[in-house]
Design a protein around this motif. Structure first.
Motif, mmCIF file in Angstrom:
data_model
loop_
_atom_site.group_PDB
_atom_site.id
_atom_site.type_symbol
_atom_site.label_atom_id
_atom_site.label_comp_id
_atom_site.label_asym_id
_atom_site.label_seq_id
_atom_site.Cartn_x
_atom_site.Cartn_y
_atom_site.Cartn_z
ATOM 1 N N GLY A 24 11.764 17.998 -4.139
ATOM 2 C CA GLY A 24 10.507 17.580 -4.746
ATOM 3 C C GLY A 24 9.359 18.425 -4.248
ATOM 4 N N TRP A 31 9.404 21.880 -5.407
ATOM 5 C CA TRP A 31 10.658 21.638 -6.132
ATOM 6 C C TRP A 31 11.595 22.843 -6.038
ATOM 7 C CZ3 TRP A 31 11.873 16.867 -8.083
ATOM 8 C CH2 TRP A 31 10.826 15.954 -8.159
ATOM 9 N N GLU A 57 5.974 13.862 -4.926
ATOM 10 C CA GLU A 57 7.095 13.246 -5.627
ATOM 11 C C GLU A 57 8.413 13.874 -5.188
ATOM 12 O OE1 GLU A 57 6.299 13.694 -9.791
ATOM 13 O OE2 GLU A 57 4.498 12.468 -9.706
ATOM 14 N N LYS A 59 13.111 13.376 -5.703
ATOM 15 C CA LYS A 59 14.326 12.725 -6.216
ATOM 16 C C LYS A 59 15.449 13.089 -5.242
ATOM 17 C CE LYS A 59 14.722 12.260 -10.824
ATOM 18 N NZ LYS A 59 14.973 12.645 -12.225
ATOM 19 N N ARG A 61 19.509 14.435 -5.326
ATOM 20 C CA ARG A 61 20.482 15.014 -6.251
ATOM 21 C C ARG A 61 21.722 15.448 -5.495
ATOM 22 N NH1 ARG A 61 18.369 20.901 -8.362
ATOM 23 N NH2 ARG A 61 18.157 21.941 -6.355
ATOM 24 N N TRP A 66 21.140 19.270 -11.096
ATOM 25 C CA TRP A 66 20.480 18.123 -11.718
ATOM 26 C C TRP A 66 21.459 17.249 -12.491
ATOM 27 C CZ3 TRP A 66 16.152 16.704 -9.811
ATOM 28 C CH2 TRP A 66 15.304 17.645 -9.237
ATOM 29 N N ASN A 69 21.542 12.983 -10.452
ATOM 30 C CA ASN A 69 20.329 12.774 -9.673
ATOM 31 C C ASN A 69 19.798 11.371 -9.885
ATOM 32 O OD1 ASN A 69 17.731 12.789 -11.557
ATOM 33 N ND2 ASN A 69 19.189 14.262 -12.421
ATOM 34 N N TYR A 70 19.020 10.904 -8.904
ATOM 35 C CA TYR A 70 18.465 9.548 -8.955
ATOM 36 C C TYR A 70 16.992 9.568 -8.590
ATOM 37 C CZ TYR A 70 23.256 7.962 -9.259
ATOM 38 O OH TYR A 70 24.545 7.755 -9.676
ATOM 39 N N GLY A 71 16.250 8.664 -9.233
ATOM 40 C CA GLY A 71 14.826 8.543 -8.978
ATOM 41 C C GLY A 71 14.438 7.101 -8.726
ATOM 42 N N ASN A 77 18.931 9.867 -13.388
ATOM 43 C CA ASN A 77 17.955 10.644 -14.151
ATOM 44 C C ASN A 77 16.625 9.916 -14.283
ATOM 45 O OD1 ASN A 77 19.811 12.833 -14.748
ATOM 46 N ND2 ASN A 77 20.792 11.415 -16.158
ATOM 47 N N ASN A 80 10.503 10.412 -11.178
ATOM 48 C CA ASN A 80 10.283 10.861 -9.804
ATOM 49 C C ASN A 80 9.763 9.712 -8.954
ATOM 50 O OD1 ASN A 80 10.917 13.400 -10.773
ATOM 51 N ND2 ASN A 80 8.794 14.097 -10.836
ATOM 52 N N ILE A 81 10.168 9.685 -7.691
ATOM 53 C CA ILE A 81 9.669 8.702 -6.728
ATOM 54 C C ILE A 81 8.371 9.268 -6.149
ATOM 55 C CG2 ILE A 81 10.128 7.527 -4.541
ATOM 56 C CD1 ILE A 81 13.183 7.897 -5.304
#
Length: 107
Positions: A24, A31, A57, A59, A61, A66, A69-71, A77, A80-81
């Motif tokens: 991020g 990123w 932000e 994520k 992965r 990609w 991946n988790y947010g 998918n 963004n956190i």
């Protein structure tokens, strides 16, 4: 470097190729840097300590890709956190029946 012809990442050992990372704008990156995570106990991954600023932000992965991946709310998918407060944190990823992601203040 991903070699699509043979379907593998070149020069990346398997233990890193399939590992989870944090990516991020955190840690003064854009990123373009994956922060490593370590599995302990099984199903729980914890990142290295990362300096974060409110509003940045990230994520998580898998495999420097990609594809997996988790947010937000551990959604695949997902969005963004967003970091809520400045500080040094570790990202904790727990994979079980559901996926959870939390920021843990570094000690």
């Amino acid at each position: 470097n991903y070699d699509a012809a043979i379907g593998t990442w070149l020069e990346i050992p398997p233990e890193k190729r399939y590992a989870w990372t944090v990516i991020g704008s955190v840690g003064n990156t854009s990123w373009d840097t994956d922060f490593t995570m370590t599995e302990d106990p099984a199903g729980t991954w914890t990142s290295v300590v990362i300096e974060m600023t409110a509003g940045q932000e990230f994520k998580v992965r898998q495999g420097l890709s990609w594809d997996n991946n988790y947010g937000v709310n551990g959604e695949a998918n997902g969005a963004n956190i967003v970091v809520e407060a400045d500080g040094k944190y570790q990202v904790k990823l727990v994979i079980g029946d559901t996926v959870t992601i939390e920021l843990v203040p570094a000690q």
